[in-house]
Motif scaffolding. Structure first.
Motif, PDB file in Angstrom:
ATOM      1  N   ARG A 161       0.816  -1.213   0.000  1.00  0.00           N
ATOM      2  CA  ARG A 161       0.000   0.000   0.000  1.00  0.00           C
ATOM      3  C   ARG A 161       0.846   1.257   0.000  1.00  0.00           C
ATOM      4  N   ILE A 162       1.808   1.292   0.897  1.00  0.00           N
ATOM      5  CA  ILE A 162       2.591   2.514   1.035  1.00  0.00           C
ATOM      6  C   ILE A 162       3.671   2.599  -0.043  1.00  0.00           C
ATOM      7  N   GLY A 163       4.193   1.454  -0.421  1.00  0.00           N
ATOM      8  CA  GLY A 163       5.305   1.459  -1.365  1.00  0.00           C
ATOM      9  C   GLY A 163       4.862   1.563  -2.805  1.00  0.00           C
ATOM     10  N   ILE A 164       4.071   0.594  -3.263  1.00  0.00           N
ATOM     11  CA  ILE A 164       3.704   0.592  -4.671  1.00  0.00           C
ATOM     12  C   ILE A 164       2.624   1.636  -4.931  1.00  0.00           C
ATOM     13  N   GLN A 165       1.602   1.600  -4.105  1.00  0.00           N
ATOM     14  CA  GLN A 165       0.520   2.547  -4.343  1.00  0.00           C
ATOM     15  C   GLN A 165       0.894   3.940  -3.873  1.00  0.00           C
ATOM     16  N   GLY A 166       1.543   3.995  -2.715  1.00  0.00           N
ATOM     17  CA  GLY A 166       1.882   5.307  -2.162  1.00  0.00           C
ATOM     18  C   GLY A 166       3.206   5.838  -2.663  1.00  0.00           C
ATOM     19  N   MET A 167       3.945   5.007  -3.348  1.00  0.00           N
ATOM     20  CA  MET A 167       5.218   5.360  -3.957  1.00  0.00           C
ATOM     21  C   MET A 167       6.279   5.844  -2.987  1.00  0.00           C
ATOM     22  N   ARG A 168       6.204   5.386  -1.756  1.00  0.00           N
ATOM     23  CA  ARG A 168       7.257   5.765  -0.814  1.00  0.00           C
ATOM     24  C   ARG A 168       8.320   4.671  -0.846  1.00  0.00           C
ATOM     25  N   PHE A 169       9.118   4.715  -1.885  1.00  0.00           N
ATOM     26  CA  PHE A 169      10.011   3.605  -2.163  1.00  0.00           C
ATOM     27  C   PHE A 169      11.077   3.392  -1.112  1.00  0.00           C
ATOM     28  N   SER A 170      11.713   4.470  -0.708  1.00  0.00           N
ATOM     29  CA  SER A 170      12.823   4.304   0.233  1.00  0.00           C
ATOM     30  C   SER A 170      12.360   3.713   1.545  1.00  0.00           C
ATOM     31  N   LEU A 171      11.267   4.236   2.056  1.00  0.00           N
ATOM     32  CA  LEU A 171      10.780   3.769   3.348  1.00  0.00           C
ATOM     33  C   LEU A 171      10.454   2.286   3.312  1.00  0.00           C
ATOM     34  N   THR A 172       9.714   1.871   2.265  1.00  0.00           N
ATOM     35  CA  THR A 172       9.308   0.478   2.220  1.00  0.00           C
ATOM     36  C   THR A 172      10.477  -0.446   1.913  1.00  0.00           C
ATOM     37  N   THR A 173      11.471   0.063   1.187  1.00  0.00           N
ATOM     38  CA  THR A 173      12.663  -0.760   1.004  1.00  0.00           C
ATOM     39  C   THR A 173      13.337  -0.991   2.339  1.00  0.00           C
ATOM     40  N   ALA A 174      13.310   0.052   3.169  1.00  0.00           N
ATOM     41  CA  ALA A 174      13.904  -0.109   4.496  1.00  0.00           C
ATOM     42  C   ALA A 174      13.180  -1.199   5.265  1.00  0.00           C
ATOM     43  N   ILE A 175      11.846  -1.213   5.145  1.00  0.00           N
ATOM     44  CA  ILE A 175      11.078  -2.250   5.840  1.00  0.00           C
ATOM     45  C   ILE A 175      11.466  -3.628   5.304  1.00  0.00           C
ATOM     46  N   GLY A 176      11.555  -3.717   3.978  1.00  0.00           N
ATOM     47  CA  GLY A 176      11.917  -4.990   3.360  1.00  0.00           C
ATOM     48  C   GLY A 176      13.276  -5.473   3.824  1.00  0.00           C
ATOM     49  N   LEU A 177      14.200  -4.533   3.911  1.00  0.00           N
ATOM     50  CA  LEU A 177      15.545  -4.884   4.363  1.00  0.00           C
ATOM     51  C   LEU A 177      15.495  -5.392   5.796  1.00  0.00           C
ATOM     52  N   PHE A 178      14.717  -4.684   6.590  1.00  0.00           N
ATOM     53  CA  PHE A 178      14.524  -5.089   7.980  1.00  0.00           C
ATOM     54  C   PHE A 178      14.019  -6.529   8.043  1.00  0.00           C
ATOM     55  N   GLN A 179      12.997  -6.824   7.225  1.00  0.00           N
ATOM     56  CA  GLN A 179      12.449  -8.178   7.174  1.00  0.00           C
ATOM     57  C   GLN A 179      13.523  -9.215   6.871  1.00  0.00           C
ATOM     58  N   SER A 180      14.302  -8.948   5.818  1.00  0.00           N
ATOM     59  CA  SER A 180      15.299  -9.930   5.390  1.00  0.00           C
ATOM     60  C   SER A 180      16.342 -10.171   6.453  1.00  0.00           C
ATOM     61  N   VAL A 181      16.801  -9.077   7.049  1.00  0.00           N
ATOM     62  CA  VAL A 181      17.861  -9.220   8.044  1.00  0.00           C
ATOM     63  C   VAL A 181      17.369 -10.024   9.245  1.00  0.00           C
ATOM     64  N   ILE A 182      16.185  -9.665   9.731  1.00  0.00           N
ATOM     65  CA  ILE A 182      15.647 -10.395  10.882  1.00  0.00           C
ATOM     66  C   ILE A 182      15.442 -11.863  10.528  1.00  0.00           C
ATOM     67  N   GLY A 183      14.890 -12.105   9.325  1.00  0.00           N
ATOM     68  CA  GLY A 183      14.653 -13.484   8.895  1.00  0.00           C
ATOM     69  C   GLY A 183      15.944 -14.275   8.891  1.00  0.00           C
ATOM     70  N   PHE A 184      16.975 -13.641   8.402  1.00  0.00           N
ATOM     71  CA  PHE A 184      18.274 -14.297   8.329  1.00  0.00           C
ATOM     72  C   PHE A 184      18.795 -14.631   9.718  1.00  0.00           C
ATOM     73  N   ILE A 185      18.706 -13.647  10.612  1.00  0.00           N
ATOM     74  CA  ILE A 185      19.173 -13.873  11.988  1.00  0.00           C
ATOM     75  C   ILE A 185      18.389 -15.013  12.624  1.00  0.00           C
ATOM     76  N   LEU A 186      17.072 -15.011  12.374  1.00  0.00           N
ATOM     77  CA  LEU A 186      16.239 -16.057  12.966  1.00  0.00           C
ATOM     78  C   LEU A 186      16.644 -17.442  12.495  1.00  0.00           C
ATOM     79  N   ILE A 187      16.933 -17.541  11.200  1.00  0.00           N
ATOM     80  CA  ILE A 187      17.330 -18.860  10.687  1.00  0.00           C
ATOM     81  C   ILE A 187      18.614 -19.322  11.360  1.00  0.00           C
ATOM     82  N   ILE A 188      19.555 -18.422  11.490  1.00  0.00           N
ATOM     83  CA  ILE A 188      20.838 -18.799  12.101  1.00  0.00           C
ATOM     84  C   ILE A 188      20.618 -19.221  13.550  1.00  0.00           C
ATOM     85  N   LEU A 189      19.816 -18.428  14.273  1.00  0.00           N
ATOM     86  CA  LEU A 189      19.528 -18.761  15.664  1.00  0.00           C
ATOM     87  C   LEU A 189      18.869 -20.123  15.793  1.00  0.00           C
TER      88      LEU A 189
END
Lengths: 289, 297
Positions: free
Chosen positions: B255-283
């Protein structure tokens, strides 16, 4: 299997539970079938929908006559066909060279593609790249960004590796080059794997929805899933492009159900093949490894 | 260069794939940098100015972000608690059935929903739960009750999401476990019968240990997706009245990224997701290695 003809209570319970789960799983589908053949007014009046109320195929007639439905259906077929060809071709082209153990640099190529599988940029950066390569709002946006699945490449590579080397050696002695070997020898032998992977690619494309939502804005390339979303999820009759010619004994619920069912027919057709090729394959693979 | 000539056909075949990976996998990876930039259309990825951790700081002080994060985690938690054991239980139950026709029929039925899209399945659910014409409410009315608009009620939404997800995927998910079950040595069962073991004992001492490896691997994989609740299911079933419980990271990004075009912010969220996911797998992998003999690496 050890043979004991026990009729224990637990056995009954287990079968009953599974039966219940299967019924629950199947029921939404049964409901849609029933609704699609039912008379809308009867439903509106509150008749409970367990058997077709006032059997009528009117909903199907309307749906199949609807231009937008036909167009979107055709778009889905186009996308699936295109996706099948492009995905399979690209994936095989990558998998085959990597299956040749003597290829210099093979390890680095493998690392290159596996790294890409583990880490990806996410929705937004991918969207920006798709936009940047000019694919936005074209049918290629649905087919190219997802064209190569590293998983499939690895599967294909394993399969190619298992083909006896003697075939390749004797062909080379006869003067064949790698391309010839690939096309004339390896591919024909790979039909089972191709069928299996192909089936899954096809089903994926038929059902794919999120990429169409994100990448397609004009109505020219809207696929069937988008049509269904407009119709069933948005509950907008506008999906039928302003028809004031709605036949009185067909309501939205029958119409929606007919649309859903018609969209599922390809899956139903393909389902027995999936059962035959894939499920057996998984079981065999399990026993081997 | 002799080698390149010798294997020229093979390398030639690799070119399309390598290029594809570069454009559609590696360039987006680079694109992650815009999480640290203020992305501007005309300046593009390279030209947009750096803003460091500005977006992350914003996210962590943005109350909506926490509720979205919470929704994602809660739904995923329910999916884990209810959805993860479901295929295992189904596989175990199916394993107890000796009648092959019955077994195969059940399997054919429960595998099927996996092959439907969420638009279709969700559409059916929406009709079933509809306030007037939906079957569930028709039954309620028949018994004299008041119809409930289930899909607009926050208290029902999560249950609907988790429940329908099980209906769709549990059957298919059982395949992996059925395959694992078929790998258990039947001699163990025969010995157990001779020793007089009952159904439960066989389950606890032979069956479960036999598939424990598979369970652990699947669990590790699942945990890596903890922040990644499926977009399609929620998108189809949610509406603005249930944003407070249903809006998850992926739908918010859309909603915010594609429709709202707030690309940087939502990329930050996506990055956050990936990093946490990665840490979780390692843990999870570390924990798995401590408690069982198997792990991903």
């Amino acid at each position: 299997m050890y043979a004991t003809a026990r009729r224990s209570n637990t056995g009954f319970f287990i079968a009953g539970f599974l039966l219940l789960f299967a019924v629950l799983t199947f029921f939404p589908f049964y409901y849609v079938i029933v609704a699609s053949f039912s008379d809308a007014n009867l439903i509106r009046e509150g008749h409970i929908l367990l058997l077709p109320q006032g059997f009528t195929p009117g909903a199907y007639k309307m749906i199949l006559a609807n231009d937008r439905f036909i167009h979107c259906f055709y778009m889905s077929v186009l996308r699936t066909a295109l996706g099948l060809v492009i995905n399979l071709t690209l994936q095989c082209l990558v998998a085959y060279p990597l299956s040749r153990k003597y290829l210099p640099g093979r390890r680095y190529f493998m690392m290159y593609i596996i790294f890409a599988m583990l880490f990806n940029g996410g929705i937004i950066p991918t969207y920006l790249i798709v936009k940047g390569t000019g694919l936005l709002d074209t049918i290629f946006a649905l087919v190219i960004p997802g064209a190569v699945s590293t998983w499939n490449v690895i599967l294909l590579r394993s399969f190619f590796e298992n083909i006896p080397e003697s075939l390749e050696e004797s062909a080379k002695m006869d003067g064949a080059n790698d391309m010839y070997i690939f096309i004339r020898i390896i591919l024909p032998l790979s039909m089972p794997v191709m069928m299996t992977i192909g089936l899954f690619i096809a089903v994926y494309h038929w059902n794919a929805f999120m990429d169409a939502v994100i990448y397609i804005t004009s109505s020219k390339f809207q696929v069937l899933q988008i049509f269904l979303r407009d119709m069933v999820v948005y509950l907008e009759k506008a999906a039928l492009l302003g028809d004031g010619t709605m036949s009185p004994d067909v309501s939205s619920i029958s119409l929606r159900s007919a649309a859903i069912l018609t969209s599922t027919i390809p899956i139903i057709i393909v389902y027995p093949f999936i059962q035959k090729y894939f499920i057996k394959g998984v079981m065999i693979g399990a026993i081997k490894g | 260069m002799d080698l390149a000539v010798k294997y020229k056909y093979l390398y030639f075949m690799l070119i399309p794939g390598v290029v594809w990976y570069f454009i559609y996998k590696y360039l987006p990876l680079y694109g992650l940098v815009i999480a640290f930039k203020e992305y501007n259309f005309s300046l593009g990825m390279l030209g947009s100015p750096w803003v460091g951790l500005k977006h992350f700081r914003f996210l962590f002080t943005f109350p909506d972000f926490y509720s979205i994060l919470r929704n994602t985690l809660i739904i995923n938690f329910y999916n884990l608690v209810f959805g993860f054991p479901a295929p295992i239980i189904i596989a175990l139950l199916l394993n107890e059935i000796y009648n092959t026709t019955f077994k195969r029929t059940i399997q054919t039925v429960i595998y099927f929903p996996h092959f439907l899209s969420w638009v279709i399945l969700g559409g059916i659910i929406i009709q079933l739960l509809g306030p007037n014409e939906g079957l569930v409410n028709q039954i309620i009315k028949y018994f004299g009750g008041e119809p409930v608009n289930f899909l607009t009620r926050s208290e029902y939404f999560r249950g609907i999401i988790v429940g329908t997800n099980i209906l769709k995927e549990a059957g298919w998910g059982a395949i992996i476990y059925l395959a694992a079950l078929s790998g258990i040595d039947t001699e163990q069962y025969e010995a157990a019968i001779i020793d007089g073991a009952n159904r439960w004992q066989k389950l606890i001492y032979i069956t479960l240990p036999g598939i424990m490896n598979t369970i652990v691997v699947m669990l590790i994989l699942r945990v890596g997706y903890l922040l990644d609740v499926g977009f399609e299911q929620i998108y189809v079933l949610y509406n603005s009245t249930v944003y407070d419980v249903g809006d998850v990271l992926s739908t918010y990004i859309y909603r915010i990224g594609i429709q709202g075009m707030r690309f940087s912010l939502t990329t930050a969220i996506g990055l956050f997701q990936s990093v946490i996911g990665f840490i979780l797998i390692i843990l999870t992998n570390k924990i798995a290695r401590k408690f069982s003999e198997v792990s991903m690496w």
